[in-house]
Motif scaffolding. Structure first.
Motif, PDB file in Angstrom:
ATOM      1  N   HIS A  43       0.851  -1.295   0.001  1.00  0.00           N
ATOM      2  CA  HIS A  43      -0.037  -0.109  -0.070  1.00  0.00           C
ATOM      3  C   HIS A  43       0.831   1.287   0.072  1.00  0.00           C
ATOM      4  O   HIS A  43       1.604   1.462   0.873  1.00  0.00           O
ATOM      5  N   PHE A  44       0.789   2.077  -1.033  1.00  0.00           N
ATOM      6  CA  PHE A  44       1.648   3.157  -0.994  1.00  0.00           C
ATOM      7  C   PHE A  44       1.204   4.344  -0.184  1.00  0.00           C
ATOM      8  O   PHE A  44      -0.090   4.534  -0.278  1.00  0.00           O
ATOM      9  N   VAL A  45       1.909   4.868   0.526  1.00  0.00           N
ATOM     10  CA  VAL A  45       1.645   6.092   1.481  1.00  0.00           C
ATOM     11  C   VAL A  45       2.348   7.309   1.108  1.00  0.00           C
ATOM     12  O   VAL A  45       3.713   7.138   1.223  1.00  0.00           O
ATOM     13  N   PHE A  46       1.685   8.141   0.295  1.00  0.00           N
ATOM     14  CA  PHE A  46       2.627   9.439  -0.041  1.00  0.00           C
ATOM     15  C   PHE A  46       2.658  10.503   0.853  1.00  0.00           C
ATOM     16  O   PHE A  46       1.662  10.844   1.549  1.00  0.00           O
ATOM     17  N   TRP A  47       3.754  10.874   1.006  1.00  0.00           N
ATOM     18  CA  TRP A  47       4.304  11.935   2.052  1.00  0.00           C
ATOM     19  C   TRP A  47       5.183  13.081   1.694  1.00  0.00           C
ATOM     20  O   TRP A  47       6.220  12.840   1.125  1.00  0.00           O
ATOM     21  N   GLY A  48       4.540  14.404   1.573  1.00  0.00           N
ATOM     22  CA  GLY A  48       5.387  15.312   1.288  1.00  0.00           C
ATOM     23  C   GLY A  48       5.703  15.439  -0.374  1.00  0.00           C
ATOM     24  O   GLY A  48       6.764  16.191  -0.860  1.00  0.00           O
ATOM     25  N   TYR A  49       4.739  14.821  -1.035  1.00  0.00           N
ATOM     26  CA  TYR A  49       4.868  14.764  -2.438  1.00  0.00           C
ATOM     27  C   TYR A  49       3.671  15.318  -3.191  1.00  0.00           C
ATOM     28  O   TYR A  49       2.409  14.712  -2.906  1.00  0.00           O
TER      29      TYR A  49
ATOM     30  N   GLY B 122      -3.631  -0.326  -3.296  1.00  0.00           N
ATOM     31  CA  GLY B 122      -3.991   0.801  -3.038  1.00  0.00           C
ATOM     32  C   GLY B 122      -3.042   1.862  -2.315  1.00  0.00           C
ATOM     33  O   GLY B 122      -1.730   1.783  -2.338  1.00  0.00           O
ATOM     34  N   PHE B 123      -3.402   3.010  -2.171  1.00  0.00           N
ATOM     35  CA  PHE B 123      -2.803   4.299  -1.673  1.00  0.00           C
ATOM     36  C   PHE B 123      -3.378   5.127  -0.746  1.00  0.00           C
ATOM     37  O   PHE B 123      -4.698   5.254  -0.773  1.00  0.00           O
ATOM     38  N   THR B 124      -2.710   5.826  -0.054  1.00  0.00           N
ATOM     39  CA  THR B 124      -3.101   6.875   1.155  1.00  0.00           C
ATOM     40  C   THR B 124      -2.204   8.041   0.849  1.00  0.00           C
ATOM     41  O   THR B 124      -0.869   7.878   0.695  1.00  0.00           O
TER      42      THR B 124
END
Length: 646
Positions: A199-205, A228-230
């Motif tokens: 599960h991709f967790v996007f941060w600061g992007y 999935g992603f958050t």
């Protein structure tokens, strides 16, 4: 959807970091725009004459983003790398510094087994430093060779640096071409594997890479297989970072497998990590932050000055600044810059760049319809090439001269110069140049109504591009053949050529070319009475041109979009985009465009919106501009419209 807390606890999370994780102290990376400004200052330091232009390049309104100034840093990097070496090596000064709390959280999560894979678009080394501080074995991937050797059975922490690393400057990808071209096959293959298992967790992007291609990270093609992603956006107090349209599109695509959060990271890590592993989040006061910023900025300036002293000479400095001024829609300043270059440079030592400067000056005069002056500069460029026996350059400038006679409709002279360029290219076996000049001849035959001859020359140019593998030239030829079919109302054939041209241009990473191809597609959809498809193409082309700071392209695409809004009877939107186009034309000091656009907008207000007051304002503006051009016929037409309105 499973909570973010549970996703980490189940060890199914992959953290995808952007620049936002490295901005806080003590890492405190410089803003990308600030880095660009320091770069331009270092280039301008090569000659006092150039220093007055740095503000013109750094303080001009950025048309792609409100409240920001200057050209996009990617475009600046593209032009710098075209004329000199060593630019990305200067970024190695950014190695100095310490990881901040965000980097240390990632290291703690990795040490406790909650995280094995980290992806980042940053080329700094703070994540590596945090892993080293915690004695965590890891492997960094920055080159295609690294990605090709990825082994999921390797139990170390894997750090994937999509845009390269400052420890290996050759891997850094921050140019317009690289941005448009997308990720390499080896990188996309790794992403596909990771999407299927984590599960991709996007941060600061921000997701800005998705602007040209929503599938930049393979998230569109892998939607069925992906876990999935958050996407975590920044939150400060009551303020929340806006969710951009690209992320919103992905959320719709992923449905229940996607979530958007604000401010959960790094806060949620405090709940995941045991008490003894908590990170002390040091808060810097304003003075400490200011001192750190000043120190880092000074380091960066020194490094960039050293790079400029080593790699930038006066001639390529003027060439870079002149090119950026032209691109940013400041033709008079660009002209001044090129003119000064011709006065101070040694003709023998730098004849090709001096000839290029004269050619650029001719182009700038041509843009403003000063055709005689343009012709004189093109002839000077051609003479320098001839004096130095550089037949390749000579053919290029003969082509420029032919273009002047073409716009003057002196077709006999235009044919003569284009043919001479063809002859030279054939004699020196410059097949790339030959294809380009054959393409010009084809366009000229189209202008005089000899469509069969036009198609014959365009096809010859196309075949030559295929033979020598000139993909960029091929895309241009396909686009021109498509326009020939479009004018003959052969819509289906035209569309096939335009689509293939757009596909090739996108694969090459030619961002400006993509905008041109989209404009061609917009025109054929408009002709085929498909206004929604047409508008979509024009608006995307406009967005790309604005992102590049290409005011000439933005002018064209804005007025095209406005014309489609008229077709859709969305008159207020049409007026909005015509006003946008007029503002750009004013910045360009393009009197002809201002005259035409003010008249068209006056017509929209008059005939479509019945807003006679606004119509009169724009009609009167149009008359003023047409008087400057001495176009009495157009003035008479507008005056008749005003009389009927009253």
């Amino acid at each position: 959807m499973t909570s973010l807390y549970d996703i980490f606890h189940e060890k199914k999370a992959l953290v995808f970091c952007g620049a936002g994780v490295s901005l806080e102290p003590p890492a405190g990376l410089p803003d990308w725009h600030m880095l660009r400004d320091c770069t331009l200052a270092s280039i301008a330091n090569s000659h006092s004459f150039l220093q007055k232009y740095t503000k013109n390049l750094t303080e001009i309104e950025m048309i792609s983003e409100t409240n920001k100034k200057g050209l996009t840093p990617e475009y600046v990097a593209s032009i710098i790398l075209k004329y000199c070496d060593g630019y990305f090596e200067s970024f190695q000064v950014l190695e100095e510094g310490e990881p901040n709390a965000n980097h240390l959280y990632l290291a703690k999560l990795a040490k406790l087994g909650y995280l094995q894979y980290i992806v980042t678009t940053n080329f700094d080394i703070f994540i590596e430093s945090a892993l080293q501080e915690n004695n965590i074995p890891y492997r960094v991937y920055s080159s295609d060779e690294d990605y090709s050797s990825f082994d999921s059975k390797d139990e170390r922490i894997h750090l994937f640096k999509l845009h390269g690393c400052i420890r290996n400057p050759g891997t850094i990808t921050t140019t317009v071409e690289q941005e448009s071209q997308g990720l390499s096959i080896s990188k996309t293959q790794v992403l596909q594997q990771l999407l299927a298992h984590y599960h991709f967790v996007f941060w600061g992007y921000s997701g800005a890479d998705l602007k040209i291609n929503l599938d930049y990270l393979c998230m569109e093609t892998e939607v069925e297989k992906a876990k999935g992603f958050t996407w975590n956006f920044l939150q400060k107090g009551e303020w929340q970072e806006p969710v951009n349209s690209y992320v919103s599109e992905l959320v719709k695509l992923y449905g229940e497998k996607a979530a958007i959060t604000h401010g959960q990271l790094p806060e949620i890590f405090k709940d995941i990590l045991p008490k003894e592993q908590q990170i002390e989040h040091i808060i810097y006061d304003k003075n400490e932050q200011r001192d750190l910023t000043m120190y880092k900025n000074e380091q960066l300036r020194t490094s960039l000055d050293n790079w400029a002293n080593k790699h930038i000479n006066v001639v390529n400095a003027f060439t870079i600044v002149g090119r950026l001024l032209r691109h940013s829609g400041q033709p008079e300043k660009a002209f001044e810059c090129y003119k000064k270059l011709t006065q101070i440079a040694d003709t023998q030592q730098h004849y090709s760049l001096i000839a290029n400067a004269y050619n650029e000056m001719g182009y700038l005069q041509k843009m403003q319809s000063y055709y005689q002056q343009a012709l004189e500069y093109f002839e000077l460029a051609c003479q320098i090439a001839e004096d130095n026996s550089d037949r390749k350059l000579q053919a290029e400038y003969l082509n420029s001269i032919g273009g002047i006679y073409r716009v003057r409709r002196d077709y006999q002279q235009a044919f003569a110069y284009y043919r001479k360029a063809v002859e030279i290219a054939e004699s020196i076996e410059d097949n790339k140049g030959l294809a380009f000049y054959l393409n010009k001849l084809g366009g000229l035959y189209k202008s005089v109504g000899e469509r069969k001859k036009a198609l014959s020359f365009l096809q010859k140019a196309k075949d030559l591009c295929v033979e020598i593998g000139d993909q960029q030239g091929l895309a241009i030829n396909l686009d021109n053949i498509g326009k020939l079919f479009r004018d003959e109302k052969r819509t289906k054939e035209a569309l096939e050529y335009f689509l293939e041209a757009e596909r090739i241009t996108r694969s090459l990473g030619d961002k400006q070319g993509i905008a041109i191809r989209l404009s061609s597609l917009g025109g054929i959809y408009k002709q085929d009475k498909k206004p929604d498809e047409s508008l979509d193409c024009y608006l995307k082309a406009l967005e790309i041109s604005e992102d590049l700071g290409d005011r000439r392209g933005s002018l064209l695409h804005a007025q095209n979009a406005a014309s489609v809004y008229v077709i859709k009877k969305a008159y207020s939107q049409a007026a909005k985009y015509y006003q946008k186009a007029i503002k750009i034309a004013e910045n360009l000091q393009d009197t002809r465009s201002m005259a035409k656009l003010c008249r068209v907008l006056g017509n929209v207000y008059n005939f479509d919106m019945r807003n006679f007051c606004s119509a009169l304002i724009y009609y009167e503006k149009s008359i003023v501009y047409y008087r400057e051009l001495n176009w009495q016929r157009e003035i008479s037409k507008i005056e008749r419209s005003i009389k009927k309105m009253r």
